[in-house]
Write a protein that holds these residues in place. Structure first.
Motif, short mmCIF file in Angstrom:
data_model
loop_
_atom_site.label_atom_id
_atom_site.label_comp_id
_atom_site.label_asym_id
_atom_site.label_seq_id
_atom_site.Cartn_x
_atom_site.Cartn_y
_atom_site.Cartn_z
N VAL A 179 0.83 -1.21 0.00
CA VAL A 179 0.00 0.00 0.00
C VAL A 179 0.86 1.25 0.00
CG1 VAL A 179 -1.62 1.36 1.38
CG2 VAL A 179 -2.01 -1.09 1.07
N SER A 180 1.92 1.24 0.81
CA SER A 180 2.80 2.42 0.90
C SER A 180 4.26 1.96 0.88
CB SER A 180 2.50 3.21 2.19
OG SER A 180 3.28 4.38 2.25
N PRO A 181 4.80 1.68 -0.30
CA PRO A 181 6.16 1.13 -0.41
C PRO A 181 7.23 2.01 0.24
CG PRO A 181 4.99 0.96 -2.50
CD PRO A 181 4.15 1.83 -1.61
N GLN A 182 6.99 3.31 0.27
CA GLN A 182 7.99 4.22 0.84
C GLN A 182 7.93 4.25 2.36
OE1 GLN A 182 5.20 4.99 -0.60
NE2 GLN A 182 4.34 6.95 0.09
N GLY A 183 6.91 3.63 2.96
CA GLY A 183 6.78 3.59 4.41
C GLY A 183 5.69 4.52 4.92
N TYR A 184 5.61 4.64 6.24
CA TYR A 184 4.55 5.42 6.88
C TYR A 184 5.13 6.56 7.71
CZ TYR A 184 1.47 1.74 5.32
OH TYR A 184 0.77 0.86 4.53
N ASP A 185 4.43 7.68 7.67
CA ASP A 185 4.86 8.84 8.45
C ASP A 185 4.54 8.67 9.93
OD1 ASP A 185 5.62 10.85 6.22
OD2 ASP A 185 3.62 10.15 5.62
N LEU A 186 3.42 8.01 10.22
CA LEU A 186 2.97 7.86 11.60
C LEU A 186 2.29 6.51 11.76
CD1 LEU A 186 2.28 8.89 14.47
CD2 LEU A 186 0.29 10.06 13.47
N ILE A 187 2.66 5.78 12.81
CA ILE A 187 2.03 4.50 13.13
C ILE A 187 1.58 4.53 14.59
CG2 ILE A 187 2.33 2.00 13.32
CD1 ILE A 187 4.39 2.14 11.10
N ILE A 188 0.31 4.18 14.81
CA ILE A 188 -0.25 4.08 16.16
C ILE A 188 -0.38 2.59 16.48
CG2 ILE A 188 -2.10 4.78 17.71
CD1 ILE A 188 -0.64 7.11 16.36
N LYS A 193 8.88 5.33 7.50
CA LYS A 193 9.78 5.98 6.55
C LYS A 193 10.74 6.88 7.33
CE LYS A 193 6.68 8.19 4.12
NZ LYS A 193 5.99 9.16 3.20
N PRO A 194 11.81 7.37 6.73
CA PRO A 194 12.69 8.31 7.43
C PRO A 194 11.90 9.51 7.96
CG PRO A 194 13.74 7.55 5.43
CD PRO A 194 12.34 7.01 5.40
N CYS A 195 12.20 9.89 9.20
CA CYS A 195 11.48 10.94 9.94
C CYS A 195 10.08 10.50 10.35
CB CYS A 195 11.41 12.25 9.15
SG CYS A 195 13.04 12.98 8.84
#
Length: 351
Positions: free
Chosen positions: A213-222, A238-240
């Motif tokens: 769904v998001s190959p570059q990663g996630y900005d925020l995970i709960i 993802k980075p940051c």
């Protein structure tokens, strides 16, 4: 709010009492001595109670500092029928919602410190009010305060069909161009999409799907699952990116505390290594709503005021899974423990 000497009591009230740690047989509905009204406390006639995972943690014995017997319940809604002589912010008849993380609120009447009560504004329904404290405070702190959500972020919320998950989804969607992804059982996927979730992943095989769904990663995970799942969540950032850990529902598997399973889960949970976080350029934080309330009540009261404003402006709307009779607390806990709920489970007292 518990462990009161009965010799000093003047009234007995119907309460949901935890007689000891263990299974559902440890929960009894019986009379319990009402505490004396302190100078900075109020007496609340309870109408609704919010059921939370913390009630299950307490019953199973995860929170050993909370001695038994004790009255269960961290959340209730009702009206004030008496106030202490030093109470400044409340009056007789005020509608209030209360939150005390150590419990003591599942009763016909309860004595609550003034600081643990929130005045319910006119126009806010009883049901909406009782659904706010535990779920929406946790979600707000996770999304905004610790999660620092930004426009355009991609957010992954674990157990997104629960009370906190539904709240976090609604709050995240108030930010422009945010994409919300969540994990849940297949039976809840359609309802979740109606609540604003862009992609719903089956929780048992979500890691590969989340990467697709998001190959570059996630900005925020709960992450409310905790345990070994923390490592997976960390890898998906993802980075940051920011990971906010808000619970450990993975340890709840059955009616009673599974000691061997819990130890295995802890053994499989890898320690967070600062060097790894530095190299990944990520932030990992933890949230305990109750302890934060104890240490910084002004922050919690400010956030509740913001939530009431958002509710009145129709930016958020609590989802109530079911309202059960007060005596059906075991059924309510079962719904949560088996992950059957979509939204909040509430108990209602007969008035």
């Amino acid at each position: 709010m518990n462990n009161v000497k009965q010799s000093k009591q003047t009234e007995q009230v119907k309460c949901i009492v935890l007689e000891g740690y263990g299974g559902y047989d440890k929960i009894k509905t019986r009379c319990w001595p009402l505490e004396f009204l302190g100078s900075t406390s109020v007496c609340v006639k309870v109408q609704l109670c919010g059921v939370n995972f913390s009630d299950i943690y307490t019953r199973q014995g995860f929170l050993r500092q909370l001695k038994t017997p004790r009255v269960l319940g961290a959340e209730c809604y009702g009206t004030i029928e008496a106030i202490g002589n030093k109470v400044k912010n409340f009056h007789y008849g005020d509608r209030v919602v209360c939150y005390v993380w150590t419990g003591g609120l599942f009763g016909e009447k309860v004595i609550v410190p003034e600081n643990n009560c929130f005045l319910v504004p006119e126009g806010v329904s009883d049901q909406d009010a009782v659904a706010l404290p535990a779920n929406y405070l946790t979600a707000y702190l996770s999304i905004f305060t610790m999660g620092n959500i930004q426009p355009g972020d991609t957010v992954l919320i674990h157990s997104i069909a629960g009370g906190v998950g539904c709240a976090a989804t609604q709050l995240a969607k108030t930010v422009k161009d945010v994409v919300v992804v969540g994990t849940a059982s297949a039976s809840k996927h359609e309802q979740l999409k109606e609540n604003g979730v862009s992609h719903v992943l089956h929780h048992e095989s979500y890691e590969t799907l989340a990467k697709n769904v998001s190959p570059q990663g996630y900005d925020l995970i709960i992450d409310s699952i905790g345990g070994p799942n923390i490592e997976i969540s960390q890898k998906l950032l993802k980075p940051c990116g920011r990971l906010v850990i808000i619970g450990g529902s993975c340890y709840i598997n059955g009616e009673t505390l599974q000691i061997v399973r819990s130890l295995a889960m802890k053994w499989q949970t890898k320690n967070l290594i600062p060097q790894t976080m530095i190299e990944q350029n990520i932030t990992v934080s933890g949230l305990h709503l109750g302890l934060l309330f104890d240490s910084n009540p002004n922050k919690i009261h400010y956030i509740m005021e913001e939530l009431f404003k958002m509710l009145k402006n129709k930016l958020i709307k609590p989802i109530i899974h079911e309202i059960l009779p007060f005596n059906n607390v075991i059924e309510a806990q079962t719904i949560l423990a088996k992950r059957m709920n979509f939204g909040k489970v509430v108990l209602k007292l007969n008035q």
